[in-house]
Design a protein around this motif. Structure first.
Motif, PDB file in Angstrom:
ATOM      1  N   VAL A  45       0.861  -1.179   0.000  1.00 44.28           N
ATOM      2  CA  VAL A  45       0.000   0.000   0.000  1.00 44.28           C
ATOM      3  C   VAL A  45       0.903   1.237   0.000  1.00 44.28           C
ATOM      4  CG1 VAL A  45      -1.800   1.249   1.250  1.00 44.28           C
ATOM      5  CG2 VAL A  45      -1.811  -1.245   1.251  1.00 44.28           C
ATOM      6  N   LEU A  46       0.722   2.075  -1.020  1.00 42.85           N
ATOM      7  CA  LEU A  46       1.536   3.295  -1.146  1.00 42.85           C
ATOM      8  C   LEU A  46       0.630   4.521  -1.041  1.00 42.85           C
ATOM      9  CD1 LEU A  46       3.937   2.186  -4.049  1.00 42.85           C
ATOM     10  CD2 LEU A  46       4.453   2.295  -1.605  1.00 42.85           C
ATOM     11  N   PRO A  47       1.188   5.677  -0.613  1.00 46.23           N
ATOM     12  CA  PRO A  47       0.319   6.820  -0.291  1.00 46.23           C
ATOM     13  C   PRO A  47      -0.430   7.473  -1.449  1.00 46.23           C
ATOM     14  CG  PRO A  47       2.645   7.329   0.197  1.00 46.23           C
ATOM     15  CD  PRO A  47       2.590   5.913  -0.246  1.00 46.23           C
ATOM     16  N   GLY A  79      -3.962   9.767  -0.826  1.00 44.04           N
ATOM     17  CA  GLY A  79      -4.027  10.821   0.191  1.00 44.04           C
ATOM     18  C   GLY A  79      -5.120  10.637   1.223  1.00 44.04           C
ATOM     19  N   SER A  80      -5.739   9.451   1.286  1.00 43.82           N
ATOM     20  CA  SER A  80      -6.854   9.269   2.215  1.00 43.82           C
ATOM     21  C   SER A  80      -6.597   8.084   3.147  1.00 43.82           C
ATOM     22  CB  SER A  80      -8.143   9.041   1.414  1.00 43.82           C
ATOM     23  OG  SER A  80      -9.071   8.297   2.167  1.00 43.82           O
ATOM     24  N   SER A  81      -6.664   8.361   4.451  1.00 45.91           N
ATOM     25  CA  SER A  81      -6.472   7.281   5.426  1.00 45.91           C
ATOM     26  C   SER A  81      -7.610   6.264   5.348  1.00 45.91           C
ATOM     27  CB  SER A  81      -6.378   7.835   6.838  1.00 45.91           C
ATOM     28  OG  SER A  81      -5.206   8.597   6.958  1.00 45.91           O
ATOM     29  N   ALA A  82      -8.814   6.747   4.976  1.00 44.88           N
ATOM     30  CA  ALA A  82      -9.957   5.831   4.860  1.00 44.88           C
ATOM     31  C   ALA A  82      -9.722   4.857   3.707  1.00 44.88           C
ATOM     32  CB  ALA A  82     -11.235   6.627   4.635  1.00 44.88           C
ATOM     33  N   THR A  83      -9.248   5.381   2.567  1.00 44.77           N
ATOM     34  CA  THR A  83      -8.949   4.509   1.422  1.00 44.77           C
ATOM     35  C   THR A  83      -7.836   3.538   1.801  1.00 44.77           C
ATOM     36  OG1 THR A  83      -9.505   6.329  -0.017  1.00 44.77           O
ATOM     37  CG2 THR A  83      -8.294   4.518  -1.037  1.00 44.77           C
ATOM     38  N   GLU A  84      -6.870   4.039   2.549  1.00 40.95           N
ATOM     39  CA  GLU A  84      -5.751   3.197   2.985  1.00 40.95           C
ATOM     40  C   GLU A  84      -6.262   2.003   3.794  1.00 40.95           C
ATOM     41  OE1 GLU A  84      -1.742   4.832   4.478  1.00 40.95           O
ATOM     42  OE2 GLU A  84      -2.985   4.673   6.261  1.00 40.95           O
ATOM     43  N   VAL A  98       2.096 -10.998   4.150  1.00 37.30           N
ATOM     44  CA  VAL A  98       2.949  -9.863   4.517  1.00 37.30           C
ATOM     45  C   VAL A  98       2.349  -8.586   3.915  1.00 37.30           C
ATOM     46  CG1 VAL A  98       5.272  -8.863   4.381  1.00 37.30           C
ATOM     47  CG2 VAL A  98       4.999 -11.360   4.459  1.00 37.30           C
ATOM     48  N   LEU A  99       2.272  -7.548   4.746  1.00 37.42           N
ATOM     49  CA  LEU A  99       1.806  -6.238   4.274  1.00 37.42           C
ATOM     50  C   LEU A  99       2.977  -5.262   4.321  1.00 37.42           C
ATOM     51  CD1 LEU A  99      -0.493  -4.147   3.603  1.00 37.42           C
ATOM     52  CD2 LEU A  99      -0.705  -3.817   6.083  1.00 37.42           C
ATOM     53  N   ILE A 100       3.259  -4.635   3.172  1.00 36.37           N
ATOM     54  CA  ILE A 100       4.289  -3.597   3.124  1.00 36.37           C
ATOM     55  C   ILE A 100       3.542  -2.288   2.913  1.00 36.37           C
ATOM     56  CG2 ILE A 100       6.316  -2.747   1.869  1.00 36.37           C
ATOM     57  CD1 ILE A 100       6.885  -5.651   1.022  1.00 36.37           C
ATOM     58  N   ILE A 101       3.610  -1.402   3.895  1.00 36.22           N
ATOM     59  CA  ILE A 101       2.742  -0.227   3.827  1.00 36.22           C
ATOM     60  C   ILE A 101       3.496   1.075   4.103  1.00 36.22           C
ATOM     61  CG2 ILE A 101       1.933  -0.802   6.191  1.00 36.22           C
ATOM     62  CD1 ILE A 101      -0.674   0.741   5.491  1.00 36.22           C
ATOM     63  N   CYS A 102       3.313   2.022   3.194  1.00 35.75           N
ATOM     64  CA  CYS A 102       3.823   3.369   3.413  1.00 35.75           C
ATOM     65  C   CYS A 102       2.614   4.222   3.774  1.00 35.75           C
ATOM     66  CB  CYS A 102       4.520   3.907   2.164  1.00 35.75           C
ATOM     67  SG  CYS A 102       5.177   5.547   2.453  1.00 35.75           S
ATOM     68  N   ALA A 103       2.548   4.623   5.028  1.00 28.89           N
ATOM     69  CA  ALA A 103       1.335   5.251   5.553  1.00 28.89           C
ATOM     70  C   ALA A 103       1.098   6.639   4.992  1.00 28.89           C
ATOM     71  CB  ALA A 103       1.429   5.339   7.063  1.00 28.89           C
TER      72      ALA A 103
END
Ligand code: BGC
Length: 376
Positions: A45-47, A79-84, A98-103
């Motif tokens: 997940v990328l921002p 750009g949305s935390s909800a979408t994230e 495994v989750l690789i996430i850039c918050a």
């Protein structure tokens, strides 16, 4: 470099081995044997797609993960935390291990990764640390303090002669832990020059009030960021720079220094400074080595950038994911405190890029092609 390629080849071989084990239904590989058709092993997940920086990371992930034989999916949070959070939930339902996430927002992302953790997923924070939760297993990052230090040092090394040299400070988004680390790194070298009157801060009364403090607390940095944030947004950066130049007099112009936190904001701010007739020259920083900024550097419109080789960061994350899928503990070399726990981290060094070494750093290293630029 050779070592990196070798480690990627080994990684690919190992993962292919794992998948081969899966196909032949080997009993000794429980994790891959459990994988059902259509399941995704590694979710990313990328921002946002709106900044070239994250498109660089996406390209590297797709290349490295594809080469290594992982089934994977890259989703953007725009750009949305909800979408994230929805993205994370989608990936969990697809069976990721495994989750690789850039918050998007380091604090808000805690809820999403807690959900992943509860579903048995190992969480790797990518580039940006997720704060205030124990649901982050690992952190893969560049040395962000060194990024800020390099930006500050560049301004010092390339400053015009004299006292009271006008200095304009800009920062990233307050929701991004990195924005604090970048600023802290820059402040660590700039502060003595501000305190002794060599540089004069023109656009932050909060920073001016703290000029005698060598080290700033998080709250103090937050106050400064509150005044000089760009929100990592080109338009915010542009309007802020315009407002700053409108509100100062001629003494705050002439030959000036600008701490710009990254390339996207640097280009916007540089355009504003270049358009002001009373600005005779400006030295401006950046980071990410975005293509457009590399061209700006070649054209003399941006002074420097910091090269954060996304090939390395993506490969480090894949190495980690590989260890995790094998049931091993990934190698780390430091820890980062996220206000709740010390997160084991793998840190990657950075390279300062200017007109002088742009060819060597970015073309000869194979990151970009010479034909992508003019005047090189
Ligand atoms: C990254 C930078 C990027 C910025 C804006 C930071 O967290 O480390 O490379 O320019 O976010 O997206």
């Amino acid at each position: 470099m050779k070592k990196r390629v070798l480690s990627m080849v080994l990684a690919a071989a190992l993962v292919l081995g794992l998948l081969a084990g899966c196909a032949s239904g080997k009993k000794d590989d429980k994790k891959t044997e459990d994988k059902k058709d259509g399941e995704i092993q590694v979710g990313i997940v990328l921002p946002t797609k709106d900044e070239p920086r994250w498109l660089q990371d996406q390209a590297q992930f797709e290349r490295v993960l594809g080469e290594a034989g992982f089934t994977n999916q890259v989703l953007f949070s725009q750009g949305s935390s909800a979408t994230e959070k929805t993205n994370v939930e989608t990936l969990i339902s697809q069976g990721i291990k495994v989750l690789i996430i850039c918050a998007q927002d380091g604090a808000a992302a805690a809820a999403a990764v807690e959900e992943a953790k509860n579903a048995g997923v190992t969480v790797i924070a990518y580039d940006r640390l997720i704060t205030g939760t124990d649901a982050v297993d690992y952190y893969v990052t560049f040395n962000s303090f060194a990024v800020g230090q390099a930006q500050g040092q560049y301004l010092i090394d390339n400053a015009p002669e004299g006292k009271d040299v006008p200095l304009y400070l800009y920062a990233g988004a307050a929701t991004d832990n990195n924005a604090f680390i970048f600023f802290e790194g820059a402040w660590s070298v700039l502060q003595p020059k501000i305190a002794d009157g060599t540089f004069k801060i023109e656009n932050s009364s909060e920073a001016e009030a703290l000029k005698d403090k060598t080290e700033l607390s998080r709250d103090e940095i937050a106050k400064i960021i509150g005044q000089v944030t760009t929100d990592w947004d080109f338009n915010v950066a542009k309007s802020k720079a315009e407002a700053n130049l409108t509100s100062v007099d001629g003494n705050a112009k002439g030959d000036v220094l600008v701490l710009a936190p990254n390339d996207g904001t640097a280009r916007s701010i540089a355009d504003v400074f270049a358009a002001d007739k009373e600005i005779k020259s400006y030295v401006i920083t950046g980071q990410d080595s975005e293509k457009a900024s590399v061209q700006y550097i070649i054209d003399g419109k941006q002074s420097m950038t910091v090269f954060k080789d996304t090939r390395t960061l993506a490969a480090d994350s894949v190495d980690m994911a590989l260890s995790i899928l094998k049931g091993d503990t990934p190698a780390t070399d430091t820890t980062y405190n996220n206000e709740k726990i010390d997160v084991p981290a793998k840190e990657t060094p950075i390279i300062v890029v200017t007109k002088d070494n742009v060819k060597k750093a970015l073309i000869d290293s194979g990151y970009y092609k010479e034909s992508e630029f003019t005047g090189l």
